[in-house]
Design a protein around this motif. Structure first.
Motif, PDB file in Angstrom:
ATOM      1  N   MET A   1       0.801  -1.213   0.061  1.00 26.82           N
ATOM      2  CA  MET A   1      -0.065  -0.182   0.223  1.00 26.82           C
ATOM      3  C   MET A   1       0.825   1.158  -0.055  1.00 26.82           C
ATOM      4  O   MET A   1       1.581   1.373   0.925  1.00 26.82           O
ATOM      5  N   GLU A   2       0.697   1.863  -1.134  1.00 25.78           N
ATOM      6  CA  GLU A   2       1.505   3.285  -1.112  1.00 25.78           C
ATOM      7  C   GLU A   2       0.583   4.560  -0.666  1.00 25.78           C
ATOM      8  O   GLU A   2      -0.598   4.530  -1.232  1.00 25.78           O
ATOM      9  N   ILE A   3       0.898   5.321   0.366  1.00 21.15           N
ATOM     10  CA  ILE A   3       0.124   6.596   0.503  1.00 21.15           C
ATOM     11  C   ILE A   3       0.688   7.846  -0.026  1.00 21.15           C
ATOM     12  O   ILE A   3       2.032   8.193   0.207  1.00 21.15           O
ATOM     13  N   GLN A   4      -0.212   8.472  -0.742  1.00 17.42           N
ATOM     14  CA  GLN A   4       0.354   9.366  -1.636  1.00 17.42           C
ATOM     15  C   GLN A   4       0.183  10.786  -1.119  1.00 17.42           C
ATOM     16  O   GLN A   4      -0.321  10.845   0.055  1.00 17.42           O
ATOM     17  N   GLY A   5       1.089  11.807  -1.623  1.00 16.75           N
ATOM     18  CA  GLY A   5       0.796  13.081  -1.029  1.00 16.75           C
ATOM     19  C   GLY A   5       1.373  13.403  -0.035  1.00 16.75           C
ATOM     20  O   GLY A   5       2.347  12.808   0.652  1.00 16.75           O
ATOM     21  N   LEU A   6       0.837  14.305   0.919  1.00 20.09           N
ATOM     22  CA  LEU A   6       1.635  15.102   1.907  1.00 20.09           C
ATOM     23  C   LEU A   6       1.419  13.997   2.912  1.00 20.09           C
ATOM     24  O   LEU A   6       2.417  14.033   3.983  1.00 20.09           O
ATOM     25  N   PRO A   7       0.267  13.287   3.149  1.00 17.36           N
ATOM     26  CA  PRO A   7       0.104  12.546   4.268  1.00 17.36           C
ATOM     27  C   PRO A   7       1.231  11.174   4.050  1.00 17.36           C
ATOM     28  O   PRO A   7       1.858  10.972   5.007  1.00 17.36           O
ATOM     29  N   GLY A   8       1.510  10.935   3.115  1.00 13.90           N
ATOM     30  CA  GLY A   8       2.446   9.815   2.555  1.00 13.90           C
ATOM     31  C   GLY A   8       3.791  10.282   3.034  1.00 13.90           C
ATOM     32  O   GLY A   8       4.822   9.531   3.460  1.00 13.90           O
ATOM     33  N   ARG A   9       3.985  11.452   2.698  1.00 16.56           N
ATOM     34  CA  ARG A   9       5.395  12.116   3.087  1.00 16.56           C
ATOM     35  C   ARG A   9       5.628  12.179   4.552  1.00 16.56           C
ATOM     36  O   ARG A   9       6.744  11.827   5.255  1.00 16.56           O
ATOM     37  N   LEU A  10       4.628  12.444   5.466  1.00 17.49           N
ATOM     38  CA  LEU A  10       4.581  12.513   6.883  1.00 17.49           C
ATOM     39  C   LEU A  10       4.785  11.140   7.336  1.00 17.49           C
ATOM     40  O   LEU A  10       5.573  10.873   8.303  1.00 17.49           O
ATOM     41  N   LEU A  11       3.916  10.379   6.617  1.00 17.05           N
ATOM     42  CA  LEU A  11       4.142   8.925   7.356  1.00 17.05           C
ATOM     43  C   LEU A  11       5.573   8.172   7.044  1.00 17.05           C
ATOM     44  O   LEU A  11       6.111   7.521   7.561  1.00 17.05           O
ATOM     45  N   ALA A  12       6.140   8.751   5.943  1.00 16.33           N
ATOM     46  CA  ALA A  12       7.500   8.219   5.610  1.00 16.33           C
ATOM     47  C   ALA A  12       8.494   8.512   6.548  1.00 16.33           C
ATOM     48  O   ALA A  12       9.721   7.833   6.654  1.00 16.33           O
ATOM     49  N   HIS A  13       8.204   9.591   7.256  1.00 13.29           N
ATOM     50  CA  HIS A  13       9.077  10.124   8.454  1.00 13.29           C
ATOM     51  C   HIS A  13       8.837   9.212   9.562  1.00 13.29           C
ATOM     52  O   HIS A  13       9.560   8.996  10.290  1.00 13.29           O
ATOM     53  N   LEU A  14       7.332   9.382   9.879  1.00 15.32           N
ATOM     54  CA  LEU A  14       6.948   8.985  11.023  1.00 15.32           C
ATOM     55  C   LEU A  14       7.044   7.353  11.308  1.00 15.32           C
ATOM     56  O   LEU A  14       7.395   6.946  12.434  1.00 15.32           O
ATOM     57  N   GLY A  15       6.527   6.770  10.448  1.00 16.23           N
ATOM     58  CA  GLY A  15       6.657   5.176  10.520  1.00 16.23           C
ATOM     59  C   GLY A  15       7.924   4.532  10.887  1.00 16.23           C
ATOM     60  O   GLY A  15       8.116   4.019  11.832  1.00 16.23           O
ATOM     61  N   PRO A  16       9.024   4.953   9.977  1.00 13.58           N
ATOM     62  CA  PRO A  16      10.268   4.315  10.021  1.00 13.58           C
ATOM     63  C   PRO A  16      10.786   4.768  11.671  1.00 13.58           C
ATOM     64  O   PRO A  16      11.610   4.130  12.293  1.00 13.58           O
ATOM     65  N   ALA A  17      10.478   6.046  11.878  1.00 17.87           N
ATOM     66  CA  ALA A  17      11.052   6.702  13.255  1.00 17.87           C
ATOM     67  C   ALA A  17      10.481   5.862  14.571  1.00 17.87           C
ATOM     68  O   ALA A  17      11.073   5.316  15.303  1.00 17.87           O
ATOM     69  N   ILE A  18       8.999   5.390  14.271  1.00 15.13           N
ATOM     70  CA  ILE A  18       8.376   4.638  15.426  1.00 15.13           C
ATOM     71  C   ILE A  18       9.068   3.077  15.007  1.00 15.13           C
ATOM     72  O   ILE A  18       9.303   2.359  16.317  1.00 15.13           O
ATOM     73  N   ALA A  19       9.086   2.668  14.138  1.00 17.47           N
ATOM     74  CA  ALA A  19       9.420   1.235  13.875  1.00 17.47           C
ATOM     75  C   ALA A  19      10.906   0.909  14.307  1.00 17.47           C
ATOM     76  O   ALA A  19      11.140  -0.079  14.903  1.00 17.47           O
ATOM     77  N   SER A  20      11.624   1.965  14.065  1.00 21.32           N
ATOM     78  CA  SER A  20      13.287   1.752  14.573  1.00 21.32           C
ATOM     79  C   SER A  20      13.309   1.940  15.937  1.00 21.32           C
ATOM     80  O   SER A  20      14.249   1.752  16.572  1.00 21.32           O
ATOM     81  N   GLY A  21      12.225   2.690  16.681  1.00 17.01           N
ATOM     82  CA  GLY A  21      12.643   2.801  18.052  1.00 17.01           C
ATOM     83  C   GLY A  21      13.196   4.174  18.430  1.00 17.01           C
ATOM     84  O   GLY A  21      13.317   4.510  19.489  1.00 17.01           O
ATOM     85  N   GLU A  22      13.244   4.954  17.256  1.00 18.10           N
ATOM     86  CA  GLU A  22      13.674   6.423  17.496  1.00 18.10           C
ATOM     87  C   GLU A  22      12.942   7.035  18.060  1.00 18.10           C
ATOM     88  O   GLU A  22      12.994   8.214  19.132  1.00 18.10           O
ATOM     89  N   LEU A  23      11.351   6.752  18.169  1.00 23.52           N
ATOM     90  CA  LEU A  23      10.227   7.446  18.653  1.00 23.52           C
ATOM     91  C   LEU A  23       9.786   6.293  19.592  1.00 23.52           C
ATOM     92  O   LEU A  23       8.852   5.618  19.173  1.00 23.52           O
ATOM     93  N   PRO A  24      10.278   5.869  20.711  1.00 18.33           N
ATOM     94  CA  PRO A  24       9.804   4.747  21.511  1.00 18.33           C
ATOM     95  C   PRO A  24       8.634   4.585  22.054  1.00 18.33           C
ATOM     96  O   PRO A  24       7.892   5.555  22.131  1.00 18.33           O
ATOM     97  N   ALA A  25       7.957   3.517  22.533  1.00 20.11           N
ATOM     98  CA  ALA A  25       6.637   3.486  23.191  1.00 20.11           C
ATOM     99  C   ALA A  25       6.530   4.142  24.285  1.00 20.11           C
ATOM    100  O   ALA A  25       7.730   4.569  25.070  1.00 20.11           O
ATOM    101  N   GLY A  26       5.361   5.184  24.424  1.00 18.98           N
ATOM    102  CA  GLY A  26       5.383   6.113  25.525  1.00 18.98           C
ATOM    103  C   GLY A  26       5.556   7.539  24.869  1.00 18.98           C
ATOM    104  O   GLY A  26       5.054   8.324  25.654  1.00 18.98           O
ATOM    105  N   THR A  27       6.260   7.711  23.819  1.00 15.80           N
ATOM    106  CA  THR A  27       6.565   8.923  23.363  1.00 15.80           C
ATOM    107  C   THR A  27       5.224   9.792  22.971  1.00 15.80           C
ATOM    108  O   THR A  27       4.082   9.124  22.393  1.00 15.80           O
TER     109      THR A  27
END
Length: 232
Positions: A1-27
């Motif tokens: 699933m590809e999310i287009q437009g500005l929401p997609g760009r924001l997701l491309a930043h937030l998703g990997p940051a959460i998945a990697s632990g850069e933004l850990p649980a509880g943030t």
């Protein structure tokens, strides 16, 4: 699933940051801060957060903010979650986990497909087996990957089990991740292509034992090769 437009760009930043632990649980994230940091509107933030919430990665709370949820809560079968996790430091763990899932599911799906596949399913699998052979010989990895994803999706669908069929995007994400992260040989191995032909032939012949055995050899072999690659 590809999310287009500005929401997609924001997701491309937030998703990997959460998945990697850069933004850990509880943030706790604030909508107004995300707007300012990324130069987007409140509507864009809401759409991106809605998608992350559907993946159970965050939980918006009034008067609190957007809280990152523990990894155990996430929808780990979502193809985007898989992609984000594969892009991070936990790639090895994720690939092994998904490889084990394939070992548990795909041989059983192949056996069921040998019993329940329609004529159209059999024709599709036969055609895809031919395409896999042609693209493997040409060392066309991009086309081979597309046909490989379609082949495994077709087996899951032909099983007649809707829960197996629902895993097609998950398996597709695994196959894509192996290629994107250079964990596949430059030219698909002849024996692996032959095994795919054996799966197709067994399903077309209505032989569940042979279909299961050939598929098990494929997915167990892929997991063993993965382990060897990741420990080198």
């Amino acid at each position: 699933m590809e999310i287009q437009g500005l929401p997609g760009r924001l997701l491309a930043h937030l998703g990997p940051a959460i998945a990697s632990g850069e933004l850990p649980a509880g943030t706790v994230l604030r909508a107004e801060e995300l707007e300012a940091q990324h130069g987007v509107s409140r509507t864009v933030v809401r759409e991106a957060v809605r998608i992350l919430e559907s993946m159970r990665m965050v939980e918006p709370r009034r008067r609190v903010g957007i809280t990152v949820r523990p990894r155990g809560d996430w929808d780990v079968f979502d193809p985007l979650v898989i992609r984000w996790r594969l892009a991070g430091a936990g790639r090895s763990e994720q690939l092994r986990s998904l490889g084990s899932l394939r070992v548990a599911v795909e041989p059983a799906a192949a056996a069921l497909a040998a019993r329940h596949a329609s004529d159209d399913d059999r024709r599709e699998l036969g055609a895809l087996a031919v395409e896999l052979t042609v693209t493997a010989r040409a060392a066309d990895l991009e086309s081979f990957l597309a046909h490989d994803i379609a082949f495994h999706a077709a087996v899951l669908r032909a099983s007649g089990n809707e829960m197996f069929a629902h895993l097609k995007d998950t398996v597709g994400a695994v196959l894509t991740g192996r290629t994107e992260h250079h964990l596949m040989p430059h030219r698909p191995r002849d024996y692996a292509v032959q095994l795919h032909r054996e799966v197709a032939e067994a399903i077309c012949a209505g032989d569940p034992e042979l279909a299961e055995r050939a598929m098990r050899t494929i997915v167990v072999g892929a997991l063993e090769e993965l382990d060897a690659t990741l420990t080198d």
